[in-house]
Design an enzyme around this catalytic site. Sequence first.
Site, PDB file in Angstrom:
ATOM      1  N   ASP A  73      14.805   4.002 -25.260  1.00 36.56           N
ATOM      2  CA  ASP A  73      16.178   4.383 -24.960  1.00 36.56           C
ATOM      3  C   ASP A  73      17.034   4.177 -26.217  1.00 36.56           C
ATOM      4  OD1 ASP A  73      19.024   3.526 -24.125  1.00 36.56           O
ATOM      5  OD2 ASP A  73      18.247   4.465 -22.314  1.00 36.56           O
ATOM      6  N   GLU A 143       7.750   7.220 -34.730  1.00 38.59           N
ATOM      7  CA  GLU A 143       8.474   6.062 -35.254  1.00 38.59           C
ATOM      8  C   GLU A 143       8.837   6.162 -36.730  1.00 38.59           C
ATOM      9  OE1 GLU A 143       6.582   4.662 -31.475  1.00 38.59           O
ATOM     10  OE2 GLU A 143       6.049   6.007 -33.109  1.00 38.59           O
TER      11      GLU A 143
END
Length: 273
Positions: A73, A143
């Site tokens: 999130d 990432e």
Amino acid sequence: MNTLFMLPNTEMLALQVENGVATITLQRPTVHNAFNAQLITELHLVCDAIRASSDIRVVILSGSGKNFSAGADLNWMQQQGEASEAENQADALKLANMLRALATLPQPTIARVQGAAIGGGLGLVSACDMAVAADNATFATSEVRLGLIPATIAPYVIRAIGERQAYRYFQTAERFDALTALRIGLLHEVTTPEALDTVVQQLVSSLLAGAPVAQTACKALIRDIGRTLLSDECLADTASRIAKHRSSAEGREGLAAFLEKRPAAWTLPPSKS
């Protein structure tokens, strides 16, 4: 008859149990079932409850809405970017322990995937024993685009796709489709969205025909002879690695660039032909 119940303090998950099959559903469709601290805690609680149940034979992990899980999130990531490295490590350990709780359930586990499974969402898929996806599914370990590394999910993703593929996808952060995921070993089956539940139920039927004690022993056998060690030391190491990057200048810049919808500082300008 279906039994639908919510465990205490599990606002973001539902657990449905029918005829020995538990279906865990991530219930944050408005944010594409993204992770935050509460979801991580709740999923760990659900896994612990399932582990303690002698009535549950098979576990299905699914996501509500169009996407399985889009990873972390953004609000939660922003909070972690502003936290200290020690706070980040404690937070990352919670995620690492939740993933281990899922990966080491004694029951067979199936990920039912539609839409995006990104970052931590890909980690959930990889932590399950089996994975079935709709042909509209997409995957990524994104990432590095944020100046981070996929540390806590790494033991499970590498176990699923192997080191050779991980070298590529961990570093490029490319999105790949369901057929690619099938080819590299992440998925066991790819089907149409309409047939997804049918294919999952076929797997469930096969699993229910097996002996549960033997199936649990098979899982232990694979873990014991596999190369990935899910020890406390391994979890601490992966949590330390992601915490370092989350609280780094590069990690903060990556998240800021993403939220501001601009190229990150390390992004090279297009080459002039």
